[in-house]
Scaffold this active site. Sequence first.
Site, PDB file in Angstrom:
ATOM      1  N   ARG A   1      -0.940   9.211   0.758  1.00 40.14           N
ATOM      2  CA  ARG A   1      -2.347   9.519   0.494  1.00 40.14           C
ATOM      3  C   ARG A   1      -2.661  11.001   0.386  1.00 40.14           C
ATOM      4  O   ARG A   1      -3.486  11.418  -0.424  1.00 40.14           O
ATOM      5  CB  ARG A   1      -3.174   8.982   1.660  1.00 40.14           C
ATOM      6  CG  ARG A   1      -3.852   7.728   1.316  1.00 40.14           C
ATOM      7  CD  ARG A   1      -4.627   7.218   2.467  1.00 40.14           C
ATOM      8  NE  ARG A   1      -4.531   5.765   2.364  1.00 40.14           N
ATOM      9  CZ  ARG A   1      -5.087   4.944   3.187  1.00 40.14           C
ATOM     10  NH1 ARG A   1      -5.767   5.381   4.211  1.00 40.14           N
ATOM     11  NH2 ARG A   1      -4.960   3.644   2.995  1.00 40.14           N
TER      12      ARG A   1
ATOM     13  N   HIS B   1      -9.180   9.646   1.764  1.00 41.36           N
ATOM     14  CA  HIS B   1      -8.749   8.524   0.923  1.00 41.36           C
ATOM     15  C   HIS B   1      -8.950   8.936  -0.530  1.00 41.36           C
ATOM     16  O   HIS B   1     -10.031   9.409  -0.902  1.00 41.36           O
ATOM     17  CB  HIS B   1      -9.568   7.274   1.243  1.00 41.36           C
ATOM     18  CG  HIS B   1      -8.933   6.016   0.738  1.00 41.36           C
ATOM     19  ND1 HIS B   1      -8.818   5.737  -0.592  1.00 41.36           N
ATOM     20  CD2 HIS B   1      -8.351   4.984   1.384  1.00 41.36           C
ATOM     21  CE1 HIS B   1      -8.199   4.568  -0.743  1.00 41.36           C
ATOM     22  NE2 HIS B   1      -7.898   4.104   0.447  1.00 41.36           N
TER      23      HIS B   1
ATOM     24  N   ARG C   1      -1.410   9.279   8.278  1.00 40.67           N
ATOM     25  CA  ARG C   1      -1.285   7.879   8.706  1.00 40.67           C
ATOM     26  C   ARG C   1      -0.810   6.990   7.564  1.00 40.67           C
ATOM     27  O   ARG C   1      -1.278   7.107   6.432  1.00 40.67           O
ATOM     28  CB  ARG C   1      -2.654   7.386   9.198  1.00 40.67           C
ATOM     29  CG  ARG C   1      -2.686   5.933   9.613  1.00 40.67           C
ATOM     30  CD  ARG C   1      -4.083   5.550  10.029  1.00 40.67           C
ATOM     31  NE  ARG C   1      -5.004   5.712   8.938  1.00 40.67           N
ATOM     32  CZ  ARG C   1      -5.416   4.733   8.140  1.00 40.67           C
ATOM     33  NH1 ARG C   1      -5.000   3.501   8.304  1.00 40.67           N
ATOM     34  NH2 ARG C   1      -6.259   4.989   7.149  1.00 40.67           N
TER      35      ARG C   1
ATOM     36  N   HIS D   1     -11.721   9.767   5.488  1.00 42.12           N
ATOM     37  CA  HIS D   1     -11.546   8.333   5.716  1.00 42.12           C
ATOM     38  C   HIS D   1     -11.069   8.029   7.135  1.00 42.12           C
ATOM     39  O   HIS D   1     -11.506   7.062   7.750  1.00 42.12           O
ATOM     40  CB  HIS D   1     -10.518   7.831   4.690  1.00 42.12           C
ATOM     41  CG  HIS D   1     -10.217   6.377   4.766  1.00 42.12           C
ATOM     42  ND1 HIS D   1     -11.171   5.407   4.554  1.00 42.12           N
ATOM     43  CD2 HIS D   1      -9.058   5.711   5.030  1.00 42.12           C
ATOM     44  CE1 HIS D   1     -10.612   4.208   4.666  1.00 42.12           C
ATOM     45  NE2 HIS D   1      -9.331   4.367   4.982  1.00 42.12           N
TER      46      HIS D   1
ATOM     47  N   GLU E   1       0.850  -1.192   0.000  1.00 39.61           N
ATOM     48  CA  GLU E   1       0.000   0.000   0.000  1.00 39.61           C
ATOM     49  C   GLU E   1       0.883   1.239   0.000  1.00 39.61           C
ATOM     50  O   GLU E   1       2.097   1.150   0.213  1.00 39.61           O
ATOM     51  CB  GLU E   1      -0.963  -0.020   1.198  1.00 39.61           C
ATOM     52  CG  GLU E   1      -2.042  -1.083   1.017  1.00 39.61           C
ATOM     53  CD  GLU E   1      -3.054  -1.151   2.133  1.00 39.61           C
ATOM     54  OE1 GLU E   1      -2.927  -0.405   3.119  1.00 39.61           O
ATOM     55  OE2 GLU E   1      -3.983  -1.966   2.012  1.00 39.61           O
TER      56      GLU E   1
HETATM   57  C1  SIN Z   1      -7.431   0.868   2.022  1.00 38.07           C
HETATM   58  O1  SIN Z   1      -7.703  -0.317   1.944  1.00 38.07           O
HETATM   59  O2  SIN Z   1      -7.063   1.540   1.087  1.00 38.07           O
HETATM   60  C2  SIN Z   1      -7.590   1.512   3.348  1.00 38.07           C
HETATM   61  C3  SIN Z   1      -6.595   0.999   4.284  1.00 38.07           C
HETATM   62  C4  SIN Z   1      -6.395   1.975   5.379  1.00 38.07           C
HETATM   63  O3  SIN Z   1      -7.072   2.988   5.415  1.00 38.07           O
HETATM   64  O4  SIN Z   1      -5.492   1.765   6.181  1.00 38.07           O
END
Ligand code: SIN
Length: 533
Positions: free
Chosen positions: A281, A235, A375, A340, A114
Amino acid sequence: MESIYKSDVVIVGSGISGLTVAISLYPRKVTLVTKRKLGEMSSSAWAQGGIAAAVSEEDSPQKHFEDTIKVSAGLSDENSVKEITEKAVSVVNFLEKIGVIFDREKGELSLSKEAAHSQRRVLKVNGDQSGKFIVEKLINYARKLGHITFVENVSIDHITKNNNNECTGVIGHIHQDQIVDNIVFFQAPNVILATGGIGSIYAYTTNPRDVYGEGISLAATAGAELVDLEFVQFHPTALDIGVDPNPLLTEAIRGEGATLVDENNNRFMKKIHALSDLAPRDIVSRAIHDLKMQGHSTFLDCRKFNSNTFKKLFPTADKYLKNANINVEKELIPIIPAAHYHMGGTKVNMDGMTSINGLWACGETSSTGAHGANRLASNSLLEAFVYAIRIARKINSLPIKNYAIRSINIKNYLPKEKTISKVRAKKYIWQLRSTMNKFVGVERSDKTLNNAFVEFDKIEREAKNLSAKLKDMLLVSRLITFAAKLRKESRGTHYRTDFPNMNTNYNQRKVLNINDLNSFLSEKEYDKKVVNE
Ligand code: SIN
């Protein structure tokens, strides 16, 4: 009618942190109060990403620590980051012990990548259904232990304290049957707030509609210290098809190669950041926001996936897209940044205790300092587990208090006037959410923040008698807007167009309380500024 529950510990909320703290307090008797059915309407159950943990051979808690610190833009608490990154493996062991089966490939844990992680390190359950399965396992396990009294369908309205600033319990009402005077008093020297974040104070959010900052409102009203409130994470890839809340398209989709494009198939992130579509993000959300402000459209491009592979990897996203009649193999997917996660919240120490003795907070309701100004993806469930377990360990080390049942005077807790009807409340709630999106969103400035305050006053004036929900939402919105006004710089998720750079004068976390807000509001400076502009 008044009911009294007397116990040593009351937990408010039944998401991952509430359930984990309840389980970890075993065999101490606890009461767990929840607004709906257990686990329902919690952000936890909707979590798609999973849990970040350094479990691969190439990875280490130190690398995880460094990635977390880097993303947090200089504002995280290193002790807290160290604690969560070092305890990640023990959290995974705990979850496996209660029956969670993490996805594996050829016997090895299958790890997602991620944004801003230097390694593949996100453990997941059934693709993008981690939250759902983990909450189910926690509920089953909690029910079997027998030390928890579950009380469903109760909204908590007040925290009670004694003259020594010690928490003495919470007062709520049973809302299933709409009888206003069905008051419940949970008398307890330990109250743990685990009500989740604030997403639903924004028009665009990935959070369930019950998640609007109730815990912050309760803690603030009781006089607790709050911190980092200005930092709201948006997000970047929420599905933009007019559905509220916005369905989330997990970042892991980009981790597997999906890209971000505009209406001309232009991969705009390439020019903006070295990590391109997997940049932190805040940067991706801002890039999308700016394009939209210039009149462009923004999309997630998943056309490289075969539809069966996509469905297997991301069953939740697949369902959302099918419901929206979007064909992943052929069509671009419209996206928008949506509120988010809240890095700010009720300030807690390393044991999860707030500034009020006996009042604890965990999960998104709290702010431990683990995330700073931004975060790292999939650190939130990790932090929720680590601090829930820490709170339980601390409470378990304290003697059980022996105290007499105390009656309360219900009249003091009933609304003085009739509150507005649900239909009217809905109208003002939407007005408030739109205000937050427009003026306190991905980008802010002194001007937009002043405008937000003027709008809040207008909503309060016009709505007259606020519903409990609208009252909470207004307070939390004002607190966030106030914190955003105080930070005259840009850092992490807090971007001020009038102060676009980071400023070392603001290297500290900003702590405030309800009195600070009230004295600011009483001066009405914002009103004068808006009038003069
Ligand atoms: C996501 O799955 O993109 C969200 C994961 C998160 O917010 O930590």
